[in-house]
Each structure stands twice: as C-alpha cells, then as structure tokens.
Motif scaffolding. Structure first.
Motif, PDB file in Angstrom:
ATOM      1  N   ALA A 121     121.682  32.163  18.699  1.00 51.31           N
ATOM      2  CA  ALA A 121     122.016  32.034  17.335  1.00 51.31           C
ATOM      3  C   ALA A 121     121.035  32.672  16.160  1.00 51.31           C
ATOM      4  CB  ALA A 121     122.273  30.780  16.825  1.00 51.31           C
ATOM      5  N   ARG A 122     119.720  32.566  16.626  1.00 54.59           N
ATOM      6  CA  ARG A 122     118.437  33.129  16.000  1.00 54.59           C
ATOM      7  C   ARG A 122     118.520  34.557  15.717  1.00 54.59           C
ATOM      8  NH1 ARG A 122     114.260  36.164  15.932  1.00 54.59           N
ATOM      9  NH2 ARG A 122     114.560  37.059  17.806  1.00 54.59           N
ATOM     10  N   GLY A 127     122.098  38.567  12.261  1.00 52.03           N
ATOM     11  CA  GLY A 127     122.626  39.945  13.038  1.00 52.03           C
ATOM     12  C   GLY A 127     123.994  40.156  12.185  1.00 52.03           C
ATOM     13  N   ALA A 128     124.684  39.137  12.141  1.00 49.16           N
ATOM     14  CA  ALA A 128     126.134  39.247  11.543  1.00 49.16           C
ATOM     15  C   ALA A 128     125.821  39.544  10.184  1.00 49.16           C
ATOM     16  CB  ALA A 128     126.801  37.860  11.796  1.00 49.16           C
ATOM     17  N   LEU A 129     125.095  38.564   9.342  1.00 51.65           N
ATOM     18  CA  LEU A 129     124.857  38.864   8.014  1.00 51.65           C
ATOM     19  C   LEU A 129     124.315  40.068   7.709  1.00 51.65           C
ATOM     20  CD1 LEU A 129     123.108  35.409   6.985  1.00 51.65           C
ATOM     21  CD2 LEU A 129     125.552  36.203   6.429  1.00 51.65           C
ATOM     22  N   ASP A 130     123.277  40.694   8.395  1.00 52.30           N
ATOM     23  CA  ASP A 130     122.628  41.972   8.219  1.00 52.30           C
ATOM     24  C   ASP A 130     123.694  43.141   8.314  1.00 52.30           C
ATOM     25  OD1 ASP A 130     121.004  44.323   8.196  1.00 52.30           O
ATOM     26  OD2 ASP A 130     120.094  43.786   9.971  1.00 52.30           O
ATOM     27  N   LEU A 182     129.800  33.513  17.689  1.00 49.40           N
ATOM     28  CA  LEU A 182     130.251  32.633  18.800  1.00 49.40           C
ATOM     29  C   LEU A 182     130.375  33.447  20.227  1.00 49.40           C
ATOM     30  CD1 LEU A 182     133.164  30.605  17.338  1.00 49.40           C
ATOM     31  CD2 LEU A 182     131.029  29.754  17.747  1.00 49.40           C
ATOM     32  N   ALA A 183     130.559  34.484  20.050  1.00 49.07           N
ATOM     33  CA  ALA A 183     130.729  35.613  21.265  1.00 49.07           C
ATOM     34  C   ALA A 183     129.627  36.805  20.727  1.00 49.07           C
ATOM     35  CB  ALA A 183     132.016  36.059  21.620  1.00 49.07           C
ATOM     36  N   PRO A 184     128.601  36.671  20.843  1.00 53.88           N
ATOM     37  CA  PRO A 184     127.774  37.805  20.596  1.00 53.88           C
ATOM     38  C   PRO A 184     127.693  38.957  21.508  1.00 53.88           C
ATOM     39  CG  PRO A 184     126.249  36.187  21.417  1.00 53.88           C
ATOM     40  CD  PRO A 184     127.733  35.590  21.168  1.00 53.88           C
ATOM     41  N   ASN A 185     128.168  39.138  22.687  1.00 55.49           N
ATOM     42  CA  ASN A 185     128.521  40.129  23.472  1.00 55.49           C
ATOM     43  C   ASN A 185     129.914  40.800  23.161  1.00 55.49           C
ATOM     44  OD1 ASN A 185     126.072  39.747  24.555  1.00 55.49           O
ATOM     45  ND2 ASN A 185     126.769  38.480  26.107  1.00 55.49           N
ATOM     46  N   SER A 186     130.486  40.292  22.287  1.00 54.80           N
ATOM     47  CA  SER A 186     131.940  41.145  22.112  1.00 54.80           C
ATOM     48  C   SER A 186     132.013  42.251  21.235  1.00 54.80           C
ATOM     49  CB  SER A 186     132.894  40.071  21.479  1.00 54.80           C
ATOM     50  OG  SER A 186     134.155  40.728  20.930  1.00 54.80           O
ATOM     51  N   ARG A 187     132.123  43.530  21.829  1.00 54.96           N
ATOM     52  CA  ARG A 187     132.184  44.612  21.346  1.00 54.96           C
ATOM     53  C   ARG A 187     133.056  44.858  20.313  1.00 54.96           C
ATOM     54  NH1 ARG A 187     128.158  44.133  23.446  1.00 54.96           N
ATOM     55  NH2 ARG A 187     126.938  45.563  25.004  1.00 54.96           N
ATOM     56  N   PHE A 233     114.592  38.813   9.957  1.00 56.44           N
ATOM     57  CA  PHE A 233     114.857  37.797  10.962  1.00 56.44           C
ATOM     58  C   PHE A 233     115.419  38.172  12.196  1.00 56.44           C
ATOM     59  CE2 PHE A 233     115.419  35.666   6.660  1.00 56.44           C
ATOM     60  CZ  PHE A 233     114.463  34.639   7.001  1.00 56.44           C
ATOM     61  N   VAL A 234     116.267  39.281  12.446  1.00 57.38           N
ATOM     62  CA  VAL A 234     116.614  39.735  13.649  1.00 57.38           C
ATOM     63  C   VAL A 234     115.474  40.338  14.430  1.00 57.38           C
ATOM     64  CG1 VAL A 234     117.779  41.410  15.024  1.00 57.38           C
ATOM     65  CG2 VAL A 234     118.972  40.323  12.895  1.00 57.38           C
TER      66      VAL A 234
END
Length: 468
Positions: A121-122, A127-130, A182-187, A233-234
């Motif tokens: 989540a860190r 990353g999603a917000l970025d 929830l699924a950071p590896n999902s392309r 942050f990333v």
C-alpha cells in the motif's frame, strides 16, 4: 558517512533552498534571486541523484546513455524556451511545463508499479493518486495550451453527453484506483486508470472558456505539484515531497485568489461554459452602441497626455498580443521625464495567466514601484487626468457592477471614474465574456482604433512634439 546518507542531506538542503527561493519570489526586488537559488538547488539535487546512481552501480551503459541524452535534450529545450519564446506565448509555455511535470510524475508511478512485484500500500496508494493527478494534468494542460495558442477554440466546447461523462469518469478512476491498490500487479487496472485519467483531463478543460484560463493554469499548476509530491511518496524521497507540496500549496492559494478576483467559485469555473476568445466580432448589442462611440486621433490623445498631471495605464491582453510593452514603457518614460505622475493598473486576471501583465511589463524594464494592484489603484482613478486602456476589456467593463450578466459581481478596475478615458483597441470586438463594454460608450471615453504597438509609437512621437 556513506554516499546514500550524504545525498539524503543534500536533498534536504535543496528542499530548504526551494522554500527560501519561493519566499524570495514574494517581492519583485528579490524575485530573480529566488528563482536563481531554486534553479541552483535543483541542479545540485540532479547532480546528487546522478552520484547516487553511479555509486549504486545498478544502471547499465545503455541506461547511462539514455540518462545523458534525456538530460541534454531537456536542457536544450529549456534553454531554447527561455531565450526564444515570446512573452505573448508565455501562458502556453507555462501550460506545457505543467503538462511535462504532471506527465513525468505519472510515469514514475507507472514505472514503479510495473517494476515492483506485489507492491504494498505504501507504493500502490500514492502511485494510484500520482497516476490520476499526473495524467489529468498532462492531458488537461495540453488542451489548455491548445486553447491559448488558438489550435483549439477558446470558446467553451460542450458536446452532447459531456456533463454525464464528466461525472462518470471520476467515478471510474476512483474505482480503478481501488482496483489498482487491491491488485497492484494488474496491468488492466494500471492501463485502464491511465486511459481514464487522460480522457478526463481533456473533457475537464474543453468546456472551460478563455475567460477562465488564468484560473485553469493556476489550478493545473497546483495539480502538477500534487502529482510530484505523490511521486515523492512512491520513491520515498523527502525533497521531492517538499518541492511538490510547495508547488501544490502555492498553486492552490493562487487559484483561490484568481477565482476571488473574478468573483466566481472554483467549482463554477471547472463546470465550464463561460467565456469566449477575445476575437469575437462586434455586434450592435443593445441598441446602437457603435453610433455612440467617440473616435479620437493620436494628436488628440497626445494633447491630453502632455498636459496631464497624473496618468494611469491599464494594460490587457491586447498589449501582449501586439507585443507593445516596450512602446508603452518608452511612452511612460517620456511622460515621467516631463514630471507627469505615471502608474500601471494591473488587474489580477488581466491577460491569460496569473501575473501575465507583471511579467510583460518587467520585460520592458518598467519600475515595479509603478505597478499597482487593483485594490491599491482603484481609489486613485478619480484623481487621474487620463486613464489609457491598452487592450483590456472585461476587467474595465462597468456592467460588472450590475446583476444579470456574464461578469456580474466581478471586481473591475474603476477606469470610468477617471477624468478622461482613452481606449486603444483595433475594433469594437468583445472580450472573453462576449458582451459589450459600456466603458466604450461613456461620453468621456475616446476610442483610438489602432494596433497597440503602432498606436503607442504614434503617441510617443506626438507627445514628444508637445513636451520636447
């Protein structure tokens, strides 16, 4: 102390210089020093980054080639833009810089999410917000630059279904962001989020008209800062977080100030639909407006200026479009040398970006002590013998004091309270808001129909004959 620790302290020192540099930019006397300090701090931070990468030995020869090429190309483009881009195109350049900053920040998050397996989540949350903020800034800034350059219509562009789409897209990237966390590896989640955010940037700015572009530029600048902070942050880089938040907070404050100067809410501006380009043709408006206009010549105006005690210049986008700032500065110096009190009335949203008139007049070496903001100059208009308006339109329109029109309630420069008013304008064309300017039909207003550069040159020559 190892290299990593040393570089960390260098980054903190650079961040402190960014804060100090921003503080120095609060005053014209120290602004250049603040800009130089911030640029030097950024150069040191970049050098420290290269040192750290070299010490870690994780980059290949090809990687070094790409890094060096990117640095050289970026530096060359930056130098070219600084030296060659005209002041009239500065708003477009600022928009392009916003796009570059937002796009670069988004790419950092994309790279890390593609590179790190099972990112926690860190990394995934910022990353999603970025990605969302950076991609929206990138595409939105490109559209804004296109509007300013005339490649895209300056009028609000509202297509069928635009409003529902602008509600659906934010809901989509909220859902996409949750999916990516929830699924950071999902392309699919990653690429889908990038696509939706890019599309939203376009649909967000298209409905916004030219009158609101100064506010939009300030807001997109704040978005750029937020995206850079998220990238910090990333990467877990304190200096990047500090630099990004400085840009974000200052851009946010500027956006609020600009919106207040137009007496409009930020939400109302972002909904769009207000303002057109400043090239709208004149119409009769409400009852024979052109017949009431009093046209004057260069000699007529020169007499008024030469025998005035106090003159107030009111610059607008027409001055920038004609690139007539140097001619205006020369005329002002001529009047000042003759003992005439000269000042410049600068409206917060005059031009096409925050501070546009200040930057333009600074290029002509106009003393900053002569530049006066709206609240300071308005009480002085009744004492002004002549108010000379150069290409300003909506910000001088007395109709703003009455309800029921596009600019109702917008604070304006009280030009109509001067003893005599002269307006230099090529035609009776409308301003951004697309409405007639009542100042032009005021009995004490003389319309000097000419290009600003040519007209100011003629005035300088004519005034010179009277005072020489």
């Amino acid at each position: 102390m190892n290299v990593s620790d040393t570089v960390h302290y260098v980054f903190l020192a650079a961040a402190a210089c960014f804060v100090l540099g921003l503080h120095l930019m609060n005053h014209p006397r120290t602004a250049r020093r603040g800009n130089t300090l911030s640029a030097a701090a950024m150069a040191v931070a970049i050098a420290a980054t290269v040192w750290l990468v070299a010490d870690e030995g994780t980059i290949s020869r090809t990687g070094w080639l790409v890094l060096a090429s990117g640095g050289l190309v970026g530096a060359a483009l930056g130098l070219y833009a600084a030296r060659e881009v005209e002041m009239t195109a500065m708003p477009q350049l600022v928009s392009l810089f916003n796009a570059v900053g937002g796009g670069a920040a988004a790419l950092i998050a994309v790279n890390d999410l593609l590179r790190i397996e099972n990112a926690g989540a860190r990394v995934s949350v910022p990353g999603a917000l970025d990605i969302v903020i950076g991609a929206v800034t990138f595409s939105g800034s490109l559209v804004a630059a296109g509007k300013l350059q005339g490649l895209v219509s300056g009028a609000p562009i509202v297509f069928p279904g635009a409003r529902p789409l602008n509600v659906l897209l934010p809901a989509s990237f909220v859902a996409g962001s949750v999916w990516l966390v929830l699924a950071p590896n999902s392309r699919t989640a990653l690429y889908g989020l990038v696509a939706v955010a890019l599309l939203f940037g376009v649909t967000l700015v298209l409905p916004i008209g030219g009158a609101d572009m100064p506010v939009v530029i300030a807001l997109l600048n704040a978005f750029t800062g937020s995206a850079v902070a998220m990238a910090g942050f990333v990467l877990d880089e304190t200096a990047l977080i500090i630099a990004g938040m400085l840009v974000s907070s200052s851009g946010g404050i500027l956006t609020k100030l600009m919106a207040d100067a137009m007496n409009r809410s930020i939400a109302g501006i972002m909904v769009g639909g207000f303002g057109t380009s400043d090239s709208a043709p004149a119409t009769g408006g409400t009852g024979g407006v052109p017949a009431q206009v009093r046209s004057v010549s260069a000699d007529d105006v020169a007499v008024q200026l030469a025998y005035a005690s106090k003159v107030v210049f009111v610059p607008g986008y027409g001055l920038a479009a004609a690139q007539a700032q140097h001619e205006l500065g020369d005329l002002a110096k001529l009047l000042t040398g003759h003992g005439i009190d000269v000042s410049y009335a600068v409206h917060p949203v005059a031009g096409r970006m925050p501070g546009h008139m200040n930057v333009l007049l600074a290029e002509a070496n106009v003393p900053y002590t002569q530049l006066k903001e709206m609240d300071e100059i308005n009480p002085e208009f009744p004492q002004a013998d002549v108010a000379l308006v150069i290409g300003a339109n909506d910000v001088t329109n007395p109709i703003a004091r009455r309800p029921g029109n596009a600019i109702s309630g917008m604070p304006i420069l009280d030009v109509d309270k001067a003893r005599s008013v002269v307006v230099i304008k090529r035609s009776m064309g409308h301003g951004y808001a697309g409405i007639d300017n009542e100042l032009y039909t005021n009995p004490k207003t003389g319309m000097f129909f000419t290009d600003a550069k040519k007209g100011l040159s003629e005035l300088k020559a004519a005034v010179g004959e009277f005072v020489g």
